[in-house]
Design a protein around this motif. Structure first.
Motif, PDB file in Angstrom:
ATOM      1  N   LEU B  78       0.816  -1.209   0.000  1.00  0.00           N
ATOM      2  CA  LEU B  78       0.000   0.000   0.000  1.00  0.00           C
ATOM      3  C   LEU B  78       0.853   1.264   0.000  1.00  0.00           C
ATOM      4  O   LEU B  78       0.328   2.358  -0.123  1.00  0.00           O
ATOM      5  N   ASP B  79       2.174   1.136   0.164  1.00  0.00           N
ATOM      6  CA  ASP B  79       3.013   2.328   0.042  1.00  0.00           C
ATOM      7  C   ASP B  79       3.288   2.681  -1.418  1.00  0.00           C
ATOM      8  O   ASP B  79       3.994   3.645  -1.692  1.00  0.00           O
ATOM      9  N   GLY B 100       0.933   4.927  -9.054  1.00  0.00           N
ATOM     10  CA  GLY B 100      -0.470   4.623  -9.285  1.00  0.00           C
ATOM     11  C   GLY B 100      -1.216   4.536  -7.965  1.00  0.00           C
ATOM     12  O   GLY B 100      -2.253   3.911  -7.885  1.00  0.00           O
ATOM     13  N   GLY B 101      -0.640   5.113  -6.925  1.00  0.00           N
ATOM     14  CA  GLY B 101      -1.245   4.985  -5.603  1.00  0.00           C
ATOM     15  C   GLY B 101      -0.918   3.622  -5.027  1.00  0.00           C
ATOM     16  O   GLY B 101      -0.068   2.898  -5.560  1.00  0.00           O
ATOM     17  N   PRO B 102      -1.585   3.251  -3.940  1.00  0.00           N
ATOM     18  CA  PRO B 102      -1.333   1.956  -3.325  1.00  0.00           C
ATOM     19  C   PRO B 102      -1.502   0.809  -4.325  1.00  0.00           C
ATOM     20  O   PRO B 102      -2.404   0.854  -5.164  1.00  0.00           O
ATOM     21  N   TRP B 104      -2.367  -3.066  -5.010  1.00  0.00           N
ATOM     22  CA  TRP B 104      -3.107  -4.150  -4.361  1.00  0.00           C
ATOM     23  C   TRP B 104      -2.578  -5.520  -4.754  1.00  0.00           C
ATOM     24  O   TRP B 104      -2.698  -6.469  -3.993  1.00  0.00           O
ATOM     25  N   GLU B 120      -4.464   1.375  -7.025  1.00  0.00           N
ATOM     26  CA  GLU B 120      -5.639   2.019  -6.435  1.00  0.00           C
ATOM     27  C   GLU B 120      -6.347   2.934  -7.428  1.00  0.00           C
ATOM     28  O   GLU B 120      -7.559   3.068  -7.408  1.00  0.00           O
TER      29      GLU B 120
END
Lengths: 227, 685
Positions: B78-79, B100-102, B104, B120
């Motif tokens: 998630l970082d 791209g954000g966190p 998954w 995310e």
């Protein structure tokens, strides 16, 4: 003996003088009162010459000027003192010279010392973490300007974490407690025993303590009306 | 058996972290497990499930996905970074922001050339796997909403992505979405408006897509037409994870209830024409959510919030009633988290974010064996030391005199001088030699004058410690070109020798005074789990992951007669069937023929004088022996005296005053601190 009596005398003398002083102090207003009483009688007002009154007026004027000046000076003095105090406080708030020097010295040098032998990748990582506008404060705080990117990333991350949390443990997820789980195990298992909060003494200490307190309070409440 | 005064310790509040994700490399037979605190652990399934390597985590590092590409290991979390690990030096090799954000999920194609990451912000990002790094290649067409799960088609032409309320199929060449499979919202949940989360998807080579979602369904889709074939409702809660067997004949699904459900691709009738996915078996081996699953050829490996790793062999794939068919539960780490200062009566407990130093209690009472002695002085916690920085502690050591304390994280080593006489003081040793920067294991010599640290490239660094000073002395280089990390360091009691063992299975003995290699022990197939040098006879005792015990004489540089006899006769079958590795070997100075061993479920005194147990003799015979007369007892006793009254052991060590320190961690204490399990209604409770 004699010295003692002398001292006693002295003391007595002192007290006496003190007494007299006091009485003297008290006397003034009474005199004034007497005067006013007297003046209230049908006596003509005192004659005051023009010079006298002029001198008196001048004197009072001078006194007023003086007092105003003095007040001004006092105020000045007060301000100056305040200023000094502020400056001193500021000085106290500032960091000691050594710390300032340390901050001034380039951070990369220190960094290299500690991580000299480390591999290149590690160095890359750590240097990239250290942003240029990092300031070190007294204590263990470092403050750096939050760039738009990191704030957005942190927000996104928080949103992602909240998403998992709410999906797995949020409302509607029908979660029980470990206590129930273990108690059911105790009940169903081959070795039957009581619910876990009774078997295990250390379980939910805080809740038990709270319950104990409430019990005591309740008992106390019950006793008060009866007595 | 010998009598000891035992300190039975239960105040080490070791709390293992929840298992978040797992990945299995079938070529090397290594399972990698990522935990909630960011730690990554590698288990060798070919070597009795031994936990070979541990890479400690970091604050704010939550690993959400793991992926093997050949022998390389990647993780994402998630970082928002994709991290590659250096498995030889036990540290992250490099990290790359995916922007791209966190993240998954990550997944590599079967060729091992591309890595896809689901982010995310709704993008699937493709990375090219290069020799030394990964490089961003392109985005697949961006979707609305987060990408929770990904699965490549084995040919690498298509990718299925699980999202909220739907599954999308992308063409890997063009990057466009070709199909959209709508997943029905659950009827079970009270709030029907909540979107359904496709937690996991699997893309099989016959273009079947299998999905597990938050409505508790496992659905089977036809990937060519994009139609739903079948729905299996498993649970009222979530299906959190799916795993496919290598031959694609079986799929397992893990649920929030802690169950693992198996589906098999079989025909319901005798003729083999119409095969379909049928729910076959249910395993209940967890009390809490199953978050990670691996389906190997022969076993179901599961892990979850209850922190246990469970290996359950499938009985149609392995021979029944053998060691391979036994279920394994791995609860505690296979390395020592407790260090004892034998002379000072101190214990150091290692947690991921702090250290605790305790002084043992005292008792002046004397009693019969089995009695509880009254405690004169309670054990007290002297120091709680929080680690500096963001990295978790990977190892720690306490000197035998109790005057020095050292711990290491991935990035740094810290050494402290302790004074514990009247007023406790702790002083950091400020200048450490710069060679001490990447350390996996620490140990002090028995006279507390030297610090040994295993470092990069399988080397061991020797430093002298004296009066708030630490000086570099020497680096022991391995004679072979092995680059595996040294995971065991054992200085001898007399201060002459240092035994090291690495995860390649090599054991070397170095002469500490001459600062050179003394000898190497012949490599056996299994990784050593504990080594120690006998204080008087100068022989090295090593215990391996396959439960074998060897004794190697350092003077003659050969295996001793006792060791040869033991190998010739073979270990007792019951000894070989134990599932936890021996993690510590100690000796009893009062009784030089005794070797003390322990694992998580027992401790054992091996008496080298007594006859070795035959295959037919009763192995666990301590309770029987107690009821016999003295003569009978002597006739019936054998060399392995196993004591099993203490359970869930983290440490058994002998102090200098011949009292035994036993550190237990009851499972109930761990369960009580776990997150909430699902609420299940059991009939008649």
């Amino acid at each position: 003996m004699s010295s003692l009596s002398n001292m006693a005398k002295k003391q007595r003398g002192k007290t006496r003088t003190g007494y007299f002083l006091k009485t003297g102090d008290v006397e003034k207003p009474t005199k004034a009162f007497a005067l006013t009483l007297e003046s209230s009688d049908d006596e003509a007002p005192e004659e005051v010459t023009f010079e006298d009154s002029k001198a008196q007026a001048l004197r009072s004027l001078k006194r007023a000027l003086d007092s105003a000046k003095r007040e001004k000076e006092l105020l000045k003095e007060k301000r100056r003192k305040k200023q000094e105090l502020f400056q001193e406080q500021k000085k106290r708030k500032l960091l000691p010279v050594e710390v300032l020097e340390e901050i001034d010295s380039p951070p990369s040098e220190k960094h290299k010392q500690s991580e000299d032998g480390a591999e290149e990748e590690a160095e890359d990582r750590t240097t990239s973490v250290k942003l240029p506008n990092v300031r070190i404060f007294k204590g263990n705080y470092t403050v750096r300007a939050a760039t738009e990117q990191t704030a957005a990333a942190a927000f996104q991350r928080q949103a992602a974490e909240d998403f998992i949390q709410s999906r797995l443990y949020g409302p509607g997820s029908c979660r029980g407690t470990n206590n129930e789980l273990l108690s059911i195990q105790n009940k169903n298992g081959g070795k039957k025993s009581a619910a876990v909060q009774f078997v295990k003494k250390g379980w939910a200490c805080e809740k038990k303590a709270k319950a104990e307190k409430m019990n005591k309070r309740w008992i106390h409440k019950q006793q008060i009306p009866s007595s | 058996m010998g009598e000891f005064k035992v300190h039975r310790i239960r105040f080490f509040n070791h709390m293992p972290s929840a298992i978040r994700v797992m990945a299995f490399n079938s070529h090397t037979e290594r399972l990698v497990v990522a935990r909630a605190d960011g730690a990554v652990e590698i288990f060798n399934f070919a070597d009795n499930y031994y936990q070979e390597k541990v890479i400690p985590g970091r604050d704010g590092k939550a690993v959400e996905a793991l992926c093997w590409v050949g022998r390389r290991l990647f993780s994402a979390g998630l970082d928002g970074e994709i991290t590659e690990y250096d498995l030889e030096n036990l540290r992250p090799r490099n990290s790359m922001e995916a922007y791209g954000g966190p993240i998954w999920t990550i997944s590599s194609n079967s060729q091992g050339t591309l890595l896809a990451a689901g982010c995310e912000d709704g993008t699937v990002k493709m990375f090219e796997v290069l020799e030394d790094r990964i490089q961003f290649q392109r985005n697949l067409s961006r979707q609305k909403g987060r990408i929770i799960s990904l699965s490549w088609h084995p040919t690498g032409s298509q990718i299925a992505a699980g999202m909220l309320d739907m599954i999308k199929i992308f063409d890997a060449e063009t990057g466009h979405a070709t199909h959209r499979l709508l997943v029905e919202r659950g009827l079970q949940r009270t709030s029907n408006s909540q979107e359904v989360v496709v937690w996991s998807v699997a893309f099989l080579s016959d273009h079947t897509i299998i999905s597990g979602d938050s409505a508790g369904k496992v659905q089977i889709w036809d990937g060519i037409t994009g139609t739903l074939v079948r729905t299996h409702l498993l649970t009222k809660w979530d299906v959190l994870v799916l795993a496919v067997s290598p031959d694609e004949s079986s799929v397992i699904a893990g649920t929030s209830e802690g169950t693992v459900v198996q589906f098999q691709f079989i025909s319901s009738t005798v003729d083999q024409q119409d095969k379909q996915w049928v729910r076959t078996r249910t395993f209940k081996s967890h009390s809490h959510d199953v978050r990670a699953l691996v389906h190997t050829d022969t076993a179901v490996v599961s892990g979850g919030v209850d922190t246990q790793l469970v290996v359950r062999p499938l009985l149609d794939k392995v021979e029944k009633n053998t060691q391979e068919s036994a279920m394994r539960k791995i609860i505690f780490p296979h390395r020592n988290l407790v260090s004892c200062a034998k002379k000072a009566g101190l214990l150091l407990f290692q947690f991921s974010d702090h250290l605790e130093l305790w002084r043992l209690g005292e008792s002046d009472g004397n009693g019969k064996p089995g009695d509880r002695l009254p405690v004169k002085r309670n054990p007290e916690k002297l120091i709680q030391l929080k680690r500096k920085g963001e990295d978790n502690i990977c190892c720690s050591a306490l000197s035998p005199c109790g005057g020095w304390l050292a711990y290491a994280t991935v990035s740094s080593v810290r050494l402290y001088r302790l004074q514990l006489d009247n007023n406790i003081s702790i002083n950091k040793v400020s200048k450490l030699p710069k060679e001490l920067n990447s350390v996996h294991q620490l140990s002090f010599s028995s006279d507390s004058s030297k610090l040994f640290a295993s470092s990069i490239l399988s080397s061991v660094i020797v430093a002298s410690v004296k009066e708030l000073e630490c000086k570099y002395l020497h680096t022991f280089k391995p004679p072979s070109d092995s680059r595996q990390p040294v995971h065991l360091l054992s200085p001898s009691e007399d201060g002459n020798w240092l035994a090291t063992a690495n995860t390649g299975g090599e054991i070397h003995v170095f002469d500490v005074h001459k600062l050179k290699l003394h000898c190497s022990v012949p490599v056996c197939g299994s990784c050593p789990t504990a080594v120690s040098i006998h204080p008087f006879s100068c022989s090295l005792v090593s215990v391996h992951a396959d439960q074998q015990i060897f004794e190697f004489s350092l003077k003659q540089k050969e295996f001793t007669a006792w060791s040869r006899k033991l190998q010739k006769q073979g270990m007792h079958p019951l000894w070989l069937q134990r599932d936890a590795p021996i993690t510590r070997v100690t000796f009893n100075p009062n009784n030089p023929t005794h070797i003390l061993l322990h694992d998580t479920s027992m401790f054992c005194i091996v008496d080298q004088i007594l006859p070795l147990p035959e295959e037919k003799t009763r192995f666990y015979n301590q309770s029987v022996l107690q009821s016999l007369s003295l003569g009978e007892r002597l006739r019936n006793s054998h060399a392995f005296k196993v004591y099993r009254n203490f359970q869930n052991l983290l440490c058994v060590d002998l102090m200098e005053d011949h009292s035994l320190v036993v550190v237990e961690r009851p499972l109930l204490d761990i369960v009580s601190q776990l997150p909430a399990p699902v609420q299940q209604k059991k009939f008649a409770t």
